[in-house]
Design an enzyme around this catalytic site. Structure first.
Site, PDB file in Angstrom:
ATOM      1  N   TYR A   1       0.846  -1.188  -0.009  1.00 26.62           N
ATOM      2  CA  TYR A   1       0.018  -0.086   0.023  1.00 26.62           C
ATOM      3  C   TYR A   1       0.906   1.288   0.018  1.00 26.62           C
ATOM      4  O   TYR A   1       1.781   1.266   0.888  1.00 26.62           O
ATOM      5  CB  TYR A   1      -0.962   0.077   1.323  1.00 26.62           C
TER       6      TYR A   1
ATOM      7  N   GLU B   1      -0.571   4.735  -0.515  1.00 27.08           N
ATOM      8  CA  GLU B   1      -1.340   5.919  -0.520  1.00 27.08           C
ATOM      9  C   GLU B   1      -0.480   7.310  -0.269  1.00 27.08           C
ATOM     10  O   GLU B   1       0.405   7.278   0.794  1.00 27.08           O
ATOM     11  CB  GLU B   1      -2.780   5.803   0.221  1.00 27.08           C
TER      12      GLU B   1
ATOM     13  N   ASP C   1      -6.666  15.664 -23.232  1.00 27.26           N
ATOM     14  CA  ASP C   1      -6.603  14.009 -23.146  1.00 27.26           C
ATOM     15  C   ASP C   1      -5.890  13.362 -24.299  1.00 27.26           C
ATOM     16  O   ASP C   1      -6.615  13.320 -25.534  1.00 27.26           O
ATOM     17  CB  ASP C   1      -8.007  13.581 -22.962  1.00 27.26           C
TER      18      ASP C   1
ATOM     19  N   THR D   1      -3.585   7.786 -21.219  1.00 28.13           N
ATOM     20  CA  THR D   1      -3.210   6.436 -20.608  1.00 28.13           C
ATOM     21  C   THR D   1      -1.788   6.026 -21.096  1.00 28.13           C
ATOM     22  O   THR D   1      -0.970   6.792 -21.858  1.00 28.13           O
ATOM     23  CB  THR D   1      -4.290   5.458 -21.489  1.00 28.13           C
TER      24      THR D   1
ATOM     25  N   LYS E   1      -1.741   2.672 -24.750  1.00 35.84           N
ATOM     26  CA  LYS E   1      -2.131   2.723 -26.158  1.00 35.84           C
ATOM     27  C   LYS E   1      -0.839   2.993 -26.977  1.00 35.84           C
ATOM     28  O   LYS E   1       0.099   1.934 -27.098  1.00 35.84           O
ATOM     29  CB  LYS E   1      -3.165   3.718 -26.395  1.00 35.84           C
TER      30      LYS E   1
ATOM     31  N   ARG F   1      -1.089  -1.007 -18.798  1.00 32.20           N
ATOM     32  CA  ARG F   1      -2.290  -0.563 -18.628  1.00 32.20           C
ATOM     33  C   ARG F   1      -2.226   0.471 -17.549  1.00 32.20           C
ATOM     34  O   ARG F   1      -2.059   0.175 -16.306  1.00 32.20           O
ATOM     35  CB  ARG F   1      -3.464  -1.469 -18.437  1.00 32.20           C
TER      36      ARG F   1
END
Ligand code: DSN
Length: 478
Positions: free
Chosen positions: A64, A66, A241, A270, A273, A279
């Site tokens: 974790y 965060e 974007d 992203t 692509k 991903r």
């Protein structure tokens, strides 16, 4: 028999997985086999390198983290800090950005981070400040009402879906359509191109808080300098974007007015692509928005995925190598060769061609809906996806378009000659397919008729086309 490092790594991994759940190991192996055999023309997909794939399968998945580098809510994040900082550094250097936030899990998440950062930056809202520092479960119903009231109906102007815009740019099925009062700009009906005068008119009339540029099915470049001028004139924050074309920006095919980074206040993308990474998503911005962007987790994101950030660092390092620029240029050369091949055989293309990585065929000229064309092509071993065309009479489900893209096949090494052969295969399938009839005997938007012998023959030709270009040649599983 000895194997190279990649084969050894993947074979060993599958052996370990097989000992626990053999069906998962089998499915992973089958996925590689399927990908090797299919003529993949999905404009949003690619093939990440073995190094990128391997960077994801490790102990970082257990952690974790965060918060941000050096400011975590959990102890023991020193190694996560290393990979997150590396990914951010590579992203900043690659794109020439002042700040990079590499935690978003997807493009939608990256856009949500950007939207909240813009709202927090631009709207004076005590309820929003409270929401940012409290855990979401600690907010009362009254807090949520106050948030809604104070944020009001902030306005977003983005490209319409049927012109190639994306769901997350303020459309109803996505939360952005509920967060913002949205209006769209379309494209010129005669040319299919963005009409900047009309965008400016819409912006002057609507006065959006956010002007969004970027697309998932528009086959042309966008002039981001002009879009920024429009945003400045109406006092909007300009967001781009670049999920689809980030690889073309990274590879310096889109430069000057067509590189969003120097012109936009905030850029999202992203990483999987045309950028050819794992991903995931990413946000780039200047110092003014950096602090708000870094609050993405826990504001709108679940805990960061350190194993994916490690893979982002690897893929971004790859994209900084000189050969990535060559790859990016070949993506566009291939898309243009594919477009030329289709045009010369009589296909109708939205905008008449392409200057990026994708081509949008209007299949109504073949008497088909996008759904019929998509399925007929799939039967023939050609993987594409249906997509609306501007003012599409068949709507967003059946559509009248087929979107095809070249990032994946370019990674495999296919070139202009193979693109022309691919155009021939697509044209053959579409001319040999006819619309079927529905249960009432009327025309169906889904059913179609294609002689299985044609599908089989085209499938064989598609497989032959791929034979000289093995996918992951360095990996032998069997
Ligand atoms: N699913 C991606 C695409 O295909 O364009 C974007 O959401």
């Amino acid at each position: 028999m000895s194997h190279n490092a990649e084969s050894t790594a993947f074979r060993s991994a599958l052996e370990v997985i097989r000992a626990v759940e053999p069906r998962v190991a089998d499915a992973i192996g089958a996925e590689l086999a399927d990908q090797r055999e299919s003529l993949k023309l999905i404009a949003s997909e690619n093939y990440a390198s073995p190094a990128t794939l391997l960077a994801m399968g490790n102990w970082f998945s257990d952690k974790y983290a965060e918060g941000t580098v050096g400011r975590r809510f959990y102890a023991g994040c020193q190694n996560v800090d290393t990979v997150e900082a590396l990914a951010a550094e590579h992203a900043r250097e690659l794109f020439g950005a002042a700040h990079a936030y590499v935690q978003p899990h997807s493009g939608i998440d990256a856009n949500l981070v950007a939207f909240w950062a813009i709202l927090a930056d631009r709207v004076e809202s005590p309820a929003l400040r409270k929401a940012q520092v409290r855990h979401v479960n600690d907010l009362t119903e009254a807090d949520w009402f106050a948030l809604r009231r104070e944020l009001g109906d902030q306005r977003m102007l983005g490209m319409s879906l049927d012109a190639g815009g994306h769901l997350t740019h303020g459309f109803r099925p996505n939360i952005s359509g509920k967060m913002f009062d949205q209006r769209s700009y379309g494209t010129d009906p005669a040319t299919g191109l963005v009409d900047y005068d009309r965008v400016a008119e819409a912006a002057r009339e609507f006065r959006p808080l956010v002007l969004v540029a970027g697309y998932s099915a528009y086959p042309r470049k966008v002039n981001f300098r002009i879009m920024r001028e429009i945003a400045d004139e109406v006092g909007a924050t300009f967001m781009v974007d670049m999920a689809h074309f980030a690889g073309l920006v990274a590879g310096k095919v889109f430069t000057g007015d067509f590189d969003p980074v120097p012109h936009a206040h905030i850029v999202t993308t992203t990483t999987h692509k045309s950028l050819r990474g794992p991903r995931g998503g990413m946000v780039l911005c200047g110092p003014e928005l950096a602090d708000q962007v870094d609050r993405g987790c826990p504001m709108v994101l679940g805990g960061p995925l350190p194993h994916v950030m490690a893979a982002k660092a690897v893929a971004l390092a790859e994209a900084r190598r000189p050969d990535f620029a060559d790859y990016a240029q070949r993506i566009v050369d291939n898309a243009q060769a594919l477009a030329d091949g289709l045009l010369s055989r009589g296909a109708t293309l939205v905008t008449g061609g392409t200057d990026n990585h994708l081509v949008l065929i209007d299949v109504s000229g073949y008497g088909l809906t996008g759904r019929q064309a998509e399925q007929a092509l799939l039967d023939s071993g050609i993987v594409t996806n249906r997509n609306a065309v501007p003012q599409d009479p068949n709507g967003a489900w059946y559509t009248s378009g087929i979107r095809i893209g070249t990032p994946a096949l370019t990674t495999r090494g296919l070139g202009a000659a193979e693109m022309d052969a691919t155009a021939e295969l697509i044209h053959t399938v579409l001319t040999r397919t006819t619309a079927g009839t529905g249960p009432d005997g009327g025309p169906s938007k889904a059913k179609y008729v294609l002689d299985p012998a044609v599908a089989e023959q085209v499938g064989k030709q598609a497989a032959d086309l791929l034979t000289p270009f093995p996918l992951y040649p360095e990996v032998t599983l069997g």
